[in-house]
Design an enzyme around this catalytic site. Structure first.
Site, mmCIF file in Angstrom:
data_model
loop_
_atom_site.group_PDB
_atom_site.id
_atom_site.type_symbol
_atom_site.label_atom_id
_atom_site.label_comp_id
_atom_site.label_asym_id
_atom_site.label_seq_id
_atom_site.Cartn_x
_atom_site.Cartn_y
_atom_site.Cartn_z
ATOM 1 N N THR A 137 12.108 3.209 13.249
ATOM 2 C CA THR A 137 12.039 3.501 11.812
ATOM 3 C C THR A 137 13.472 3.584 11.302
ATOM 4 O O THR A 137 14.209 4.495 11.698
ATOM 5 C CB THR A 137 11.329 4.840 11.554
ATOM 6 N N LYS A 165 6.385 1.605 5.610
ATOM 7 C CA LYS A 165 6.428 2.849 6.401
ATOM 8 C C LYS A 165 6.978 4.006 5.563
ATOM 9 O O LYS A 165 6.398 5.097 5.531
ATOM 10 C CB LYS A 165 7.281 2.596 7.645
ATOM 11 N N LYS A 183 13.507 12.824 8.473
ATOM 12 C CA LYS A 183 14.216 11.540 8.608
ATOM 13 C C LYS A 183 13.589 10.483 7.696
ATOM 14 O O LYS A 183 14.282 9.790 6.953
ATOM 15 C CB LYS A 183 14.143 11.074 10.069
HETATM 16 P P1 NAD Z 1 13.564 9.037 21.404
HETATM 17 O O1 NAD Z 1 14.854 9.713 21.072
HETATM 18 O O2 NAD Z 1 12.592 9.725 22.296
HETATM 19 O O3 NAD Z 1 13.870 7.585 22.064
HETATM 20 C C1 NAD Z 1 14.950 6.775 21.696
HETATM 21 C C2 NAD Z 1 15.550 6.256 22.991
HETATM 22 O O4 NAD Z 1 16.566 5.297 22.704
HETATM 23 C C3 NAD Z 1 16.225 7.351 23.831
HETATM 24 O O5 NAD Z 1 15.587 7.425 25.093
HETATM 25 C C4 NAD Z 1 17.687 6.895 23.934
HETATM 26 O O6 NAD Z 1 18.273 7.199 25.187
HETATM 27 C C5 NAD Z 1 17.549 5.405 23.721
HETATM 28 N N1 NAD Z 1 18.761 4.726 23.269
HETATM 29 C C6 NAD Z 1 19.575 5.026 22.232
HETATM 30 N N2 NAD Z 1 20.558 4.113 22.122
HETATM 31 C C7 NAD Z 1 20.348 3.189 23.109
HETATM 32 C C8 NAD Z 1 21.011 2.004 23.513
HETATM 33 N N3 NAD Z 1 22.107 1.552 22.874
HETATM 34 N N4 NAD Z 1 20.537 1.323 24.573
HETATM 35 C C9 NAD Z 1 19.435 1.763 25.227
HETATM 36 N N5 NAD Z 1 18.754 2.891 24.898
HETATM 37 C C10 NAD Z 1 19.212 3.580 23.838
HETATM 38 O O7 NAD Z 1 12.890 8.667 20.000
HETATM 39 P P2 NAD Z 1 11.347 8.275 19.746
HETATM 40 O O8 NAD Z 1 10.594 9.486 19.376
HETATM 41 O O9 NAD Z 1 10.879 7.389 20.839
HETATM 42 O O10 NAD Z 1 11.514 7.441 18.382
HETATM 43 C C11 NAD Z 1 12.014 6.119 18.385
HETATM 44 C C12 NAD Z 1 11.873 5.545 16.995
HETATM 45 O O11 NAD Z 1 10.493 5.574 16.613
HETATM 46 C C13 NAD Z 1 12.624 6.321 15.905
HETATM 47 O O12 NAD Z 1 13.184 5.406 15.003
HETATM 48 C C14 NAD Z 1 11.542 7.170 15.272
HETATM 49 O O13 NAD Z 1 11.836 7.507 13.922
HETATM 50 C C15 NAD Z 1 10.349 6.252 15.374
HETATM 51 N N6 NAD Z 1 9.043 6.934 15.384
HETATM 52 C C16 NAD Z 1 8.851 8.014 16.169
HETATM 53 C C17 NAD Z 1 7.602 8.649 16.161
HETATM 54 C C18 NAD Z 1 7.338 9.860 17.028
HETATM 55 O O14 NAD Z 1 6.306 10.516 16.839
HETATM 56 N N7 NAD Z 1 8.200 10.185 17.991
HETATM 57 C C19 NAD Z 1 6.567 8.155 15.345
HETATM 58 C C20 NAD Z 1 6.795 7.004 14.578
HETATM 59 C C21 NAD Z 1 8.055 6.395 14.599
#
Ligand code: NAD
Length: 298
Positions: free
Chosen positions: A94, A169, A244
């Site tokens: 997102t 979204k 966010k």
């Molecule tokens: P998260 O922090 O659990 O996962 C993100 C991952 O990206 C981390 O494990 C981090 O180590 C990795 N990362 C960051 N930079 C990197 C790079 N350069 N190379 C490799 N890995 C890298 O976050 P999440 O909850 O999985 O959310 C991910 C996305 O999904 C966000 O944009 C969030 O807004 C969106 N989202 C989350 C939810 C939710 O309920 N968690 C729901 C809908 C959308």
């Protein structure tokens, strides 16, 4: 058809999404900066690459699931040169609509193809492969990505051109943030007037106040047994993620000159809540802040 998919960002969402692609028979080469995320994904059959660069080499499709637009653009800068010509880049994070359009531009300038495909449905939906995907990009790119997205979700909607998925979204979540505050305020007003939660629920859920924030994620315990209010507001949809998404909506509204007064106010209220009591809570817990600021009535 089995594809070779590079999956970068194996966190709360990306980890189970990548696992569902493996279950669907695809070869998934994953990478994450965090060792724990890499190990969890490997246990679900994801082939771990030691860098994003190595993950994308020879991949048909590159999927990213990263925290912010900055992460996506920085990663694209590093990996676009390593992918084969015409590789499809699908960003499921997102991020800001403007960043999503920049990501499309940079991918296509490097000879790649691109789609933005953010999700709703949270970690539960990621694990159960019941996410909703909102996609932005060309028809051919959508058609190619659709089988992969369907393996990770229950609903896949093509919303329009580059950035349209992100736009859908944040518009949806702006409605949700505003409506959760409205439902919370109505319950606290009802309390001050001596109205029981159940009575207000019974009326509003079958009347014009009906909405998802009330009937699925009801912010007071009781009327909807499955809602986070019944488990001390454990997420669910964490308040910092709502903050966010509302900040992204507020940025887009301000940039576009849209008078989204309630959207901007909701962004402010959720930012304050997420930095304080709401840091680890479901976003429906904002009702407790409203109650507290109203003098804890009744
Ligand atoms: P998260 O922090 O659990 O996962 C993100 C991952 O990206 C981390 O494990 C981090 O180590 C990795 N990362 C960051 N930079 C990197 C790079 N350069 N190379 C490799 N890995 C890298 O976050 P999440 O909850 O999985 O959310 C991910 C996305 O999904 C966000 O944009 C969030 O807004 C969106 N989202 C989350 C939810 C939710 O309920 N968690 C729901 C809908 C959308």
């Amino acid at each position: 058809m089995s594809r070779t998919v590079a999956f970068i960002g194996l966190g709360h969402m990306g980890g189970p999404m990548a696992a569902n692609l493996v279950t669907a028979g695809h070869h998934v080469r994953g990478h994450d900066l965090a060792p724990a995320s890499r190990e969890a994904a490997a246990a679900h059959g994801v082939d771990i690459a030691d860098s994003g660069l190595h993950a994308v080499e020879g991949a048909d499709v590159v999927i990213t699931m990263l925290p912010t637009g900055r992460h996506v653009l920085d990663l694209y800068r590093d990996i676009l040169g390593a992918a084969g010509p015409g590789t499809l880049f699908v960003d499921c994070s997102t991020i800001d609509v403007a960043d999503a359009r920049t990501a499309h531009e940079r991918a296509t300038a490097a000879g790649m193809r691109a789609l933005d495909a953010p999700v709703s449905g949270g970690v539960v939906g990621a694990e159960a492969a019941t996410l909703t995907f909102m996609a932005g990009g060309g028809d051919a790119e959508f058609a190619e990505a659709e089988p992969l997205l369907s393996a990770m979700g229950a609903r896949v909607v093509h919303c329009g051109d580059a950035g349209a998925g992100q736009a859908a979204k944040i518009c949806n979540n702006m409605i949700l943030g505003i409506s959760m505050i409205a439902v919370g305020e109505a319950f606290v007003l009802g309390e001050s007037l001596g109205l029981s939660h159940q009575a207000l629920y019974d009326v509003a859920s079958a009347a014009s106040g009906q909405c998802w924030a009330l009937t699925v994620n009801c912010p007071v315990p009781g009327p909807v047994p499955g809602s986070p209010a019944n488990r001390d507001y454990r997420p669910g949809f964490a308040a910092p993620l709502m903050a966010k998404d509302l900040a992204l909506a507020a940025n887009a509204a301000t940039a576009g000159g849209v008078r989204a007064e309630l959207g901007l106010r909701a962004a402010e209220l959720y930012a304050a809540y997420a930095q304080g009591a709401g840091a680890d809570e479901d976003f429906s817990g904002i009702v407790r802040t409203i109650r507290k600021q109203s003098g804890d009535q009744p």
